[in-house]
Every structure is written in C-alpha cells, then in structure tokens.
Design a protein around this motif. Structure first.
Motif, PDB file in Angstrom:
ATOM      1  N   GLN A   2      22.230  13.592   9.227  1.00 34.40           N
ATOM      2  CA  GLN A   2      22.538  13.803  10.775  1.00 34.40           C
ATOM      3  C   GLN A   2      21.661  14.070  11.395  1.00 34.40           C
ATOM      4  O   GLN A   2      20.544  14.759  11.182  1.00 34.40           O
ATOM      5  N   LYS A   3      21.452  13.358  12.583  1.00 28.10           N
ATOM      6  CA  LYS A   3      20.588  13.724  13.745  1.00 28.10           C
ATOM      7  C   LYS A   3      20.909  14.873  14.356  1.00 28.10           C
ATOM      8  O   LYS A   3      21.983  15.142  14.855  1.00 28.10           O
ATOM      9  N   HIS A   4      19.741  15.760  14.620  1.00 32.72           N
ATOM     10  CA  HIS A   4      20.044  17.106  15.516  1.00 32.72           C
ATOM     11  C   HIS A   4      19.632  16.780  17.001  1.00 32.72           C
ATOM     12  O   HIS A   4      19.877  17.580  17.656  1.00 32.72           O
ATOM     13  N   VAL A 199      29.678   6.490  18.218  1.00 37.79           N
ATOM     14  CA  VAL A 199      28.216   7.198  18.204  1.00 37.79           C
ATOM     15  C   VAL A 199      28.124   8.340  17.363  1.00 37.79           C
ATOM     16  O   VAL A 199      27.164   8.615  16.781  1.00 37.79           O
ATOM     17  N   LEU A 200      29.242   9.142  17.321  1.00 39.50           N
ATOM     18  CA  LEU A 200      29.105  10.355  16.296  1.00 39.50           C
ATOM     19  C   LEU A 200      28.879   9.813  14.922  1.00 39.50           C
ATOM     20  O   LEU A 200      28.302  10.519  14.196  1.00 39.50           O
ATOM     21  N   LEU A 201      29.690   8.613  14.614  1.00 40.33           N
ATOM     22  CA  LEU A 201      29.605   8.461  13.135  1.00 40.33           C
ATOM     23  C   LEU A 201      28.027   7.618  12.739  1.00 40.33           C
ATOM     24  O   LEU A 201      27.401   8.313  11.877  1.00 40.33           O
ATOM     25  N   THR A 249      21.663  17.851  20.346  1.00 37.55           N
ATOM     26  CA  THR A 249      21.152  17.945  21.506  1.00 37.55           C
ATOM     27  C   THR A 249      20.553  16.214  22.175  1.00 37.55           C
ATOM     28  O   THR A 249      20.332  15.543  21.368  1.00 37.55           O
ATOM     29  N   ILE A 250      20.862  16.248  23.183  1.00 38.83           N
ATOM     30  CA  ILE A 250      20.641  15.083  24.070  1.00 38.83           C
ATOM     31  C   ILE A 250      19.116  15.141  24.767  1.00 38.83           C
ATOM     32  O   ILE A 250      19.184  16.119  25.564  1.00 38.83           O
ATOM     33  N   ARG A 251      18.243  14.547  24.296  1.00 37.11           N
ATOM     34  CA  ARG A 251      16.763  14.697  24.684  1.00 37.11           C
ATOM     35  C   ARG A 251      16.028  13.526  24.609  1.00 37.11           C
ATOM     36  O   ARG A 251      16.195  12.453  23.873  1.00 37.11           O
ATOM     37  N   ALA A 252      15.136  13.272  25.765  1.00 31.09           N
ATOM     38  CA  ALA A 252      14.374  11.806  25.910  1.00 31.09           C
ATOM     39  C   ALA A 252      13.269  11.954  24.886  1.00 31.09           C
ATOM     40  O   ALA A 252      12.792  12.900  24.281  1.00 31.09           O
ATOM     41  N   PRO A 253      13.060  10.712  24.283  1.00 30.20           N
ATOM     42  CA  PRO A 253      12.104  10.788  23.069  1.00 30.20           C
ATOM     43  C   PRO A 253      10.534  11.495  23.345  1.00 30.20           C
ATOM     44  O   PRO A 253      10.233  12.026  22.709  1.00 30.20           O
TER      45      PRO A 253
END
Length: 259
Positions: A2-4, A199-201, A249-253
């Motif tokens: 999973q991505k955090h 997207v969640l998958l 968390t939604i965050r820019a690279p």
C-alpha cells in the motif's frame, strides 16, 4: 504494498480565450489536486489563462508543471504533427519558457513537464524524441521531473539521463491486458464511485482491472484525472475522499520524503 502518499495530478488551463474545455471547473478542481499540468498555448491555453492558472495553483498550494503539446489548437493537440525532432523540441522549449515566466512573476518554481495528448503518445514510443526532449529539459532546469507512462520510451530515456520520472496511473482511462491505455476519442460520463474504487485498488494493492476482465499489476507514482473528462470535478472529489478515508496522503512528488 500500500502507498501511504500519492500525487494527484490534472491538466489545467486547457481553455482558450472565451472557450472553455470540459466542465470549466478548474477553479474547483485545483484545490483538490497536488500537481497541475498547465497548458502552454500550443494545444490550449493563452497568456491570460496561463497567468490565472498559475495564480490559482499558488493560492491552492499546488505544484505546477508545463503541459506542452503539438502546435494544434484546432485539434486540441490530439493530432500527430509531422515535424523534425529538432522542431518539436524547440516548440516544447518555447512553451516551457512561457510558463516559467508566469511562474517567476508569482515567485514559484516549476516542478515538472508533462507532454500533452498526441505528443505524449509519440514520445512514449520514440526514444530519440524522448532523449532530445529530456536533454533540453535538463539544460533548462536540471531539477525538473517528467510525467510519463511506466515502461515507455520516455521513462527509459529519463532513467538513462538521470531525469526523475513520475509514472502515471490514469484513473479515467481503461487498461488493456498488456498494461497499455485504451484510448477513445469520445469520453462518456464515468461513475465517480467506480473511479474512486479503481484508484484505491491501485494505491492499496498495485492492481488494475483490464477491459477483458483480467487483474494485472501496475506501478505508478501519480494518479491523473483529466480535467476535460465529463464530470471531472465529481471524479476528483470522489477519488480524493476515498484516498483520504484510506489514510493515503495526497502530496506532490517534490514534497515527498526522499527514498
């Protein structure tokens, strides 16, 4: 695994003068995303639209990238233009420079470059064009990243040159069993819930369902929802909510912690 954290990007400023592309919802979409690809005038956009888009990104705390395309306003950059590699690279440098000027006025720096439409697809299969393009990008600003598809010629060229590649997952496009995108000329309205689930998958399990019923692994660093997809605002809202509910968390690279 999973991505955090994940980047959520969208193509912004794709209007021209009084004409608006898609739902004209940029001002509502911008605060929901972490990276904006701002059209630079050749496939869409104009000086006033670029300036307002940069201002909107600044107010929303969103990272900005240039979104250069073929010189094709009539075709929205979706038609392939036959031109030399040198001419195409010069066209992209011209467009990147225009957006850099507007960013400079706002005291902002450019995070990335993401080719648009037919140019994105041409570069994905043309290593010579990708290498020439990325070499020019490096000379402009060594810190710039490039948004591309995983395993594409652009991705391979970036790895070869040491350019940071941000691999994209397309929330509003179908995938074939090969892992490639199934592009359609006319997008219908998609279910916000279905897109958010997709997207969640991908973020949770690294998987995507294909058009022929398979479930395949997918690797990516950023989720893209196109602002000209019908109902893009609803798709973005639903996706953002689903990710946040899952603790992602939604965050820019450029704001991600170094690996």
């Amino acid at each position: 695994m999973q991505k955090h954290e994940i980047d959520l990007n969208s193509d912004m400023g794709e209007s021209f003068g009084p004409w608006q592309i898609g739902d004209g919802a940029d001002q509502h979409i911008m605060p929901l995303i972490s990276s904006a690809n701002i059209a630079t005038g050749f496939h869409a956009g104009d000086p006033a639209t670029m300036a307002s888009s940069v201002g909107l990104a600044k107010a929303s705390g969103v990272a900005v990238g240039a979104h250069p395309g073929y010189r094709d306003l009539v075709g929205f950059g979706r038609r392939t233009i036959q031109a030399s590699v040198q001419e195409l690279v010069q066209d992209t440098v011209y467009q990147i420079g225009a957006l850099q000027a507007f960013l400079q006025l706002e005291g902002m720096s450019m995070q990335h470059v993401k080719p648009h439409g037919a140019l994105y697809m041409a570069m994905a299969s043309d290593e010579a064009l990708s290498l020439a393009f990325l070499q020019a990008v490096q000379r402009l600003s060594p810190q710039l990243a490039v948004y591309c598809m995983a395993g594409s010629a652009t991705h391979l060229a970036a790895n070869q040159l040491g350019v940071r590649a941000i691999r994209e997952f397309f929330a509003d496009r179908d995938y074939a069993a090969s892992g490639s995108i199934v592009f359609t000329r006319k997008m219908g309205r998609l279910s916000p819930e279905a897109v958010a689930d997709k997207v969640l998958l991908a973020c949770r399990d690294g998987l995507v369902d294909t058009v022929d019923g398979q479930r395949i692994p997918i690797e990516f660093d950023s989720v893209c929802i196109h602002s000209d997809t019908p109902g893009a605002l609803e798709l973005t809202r639903a996706t953002r909510s689903r990710l946040q509910e899952a603790g992602i968390t939604i965050r820019a690279p450029h704001r991600h912690h170094a690996a």
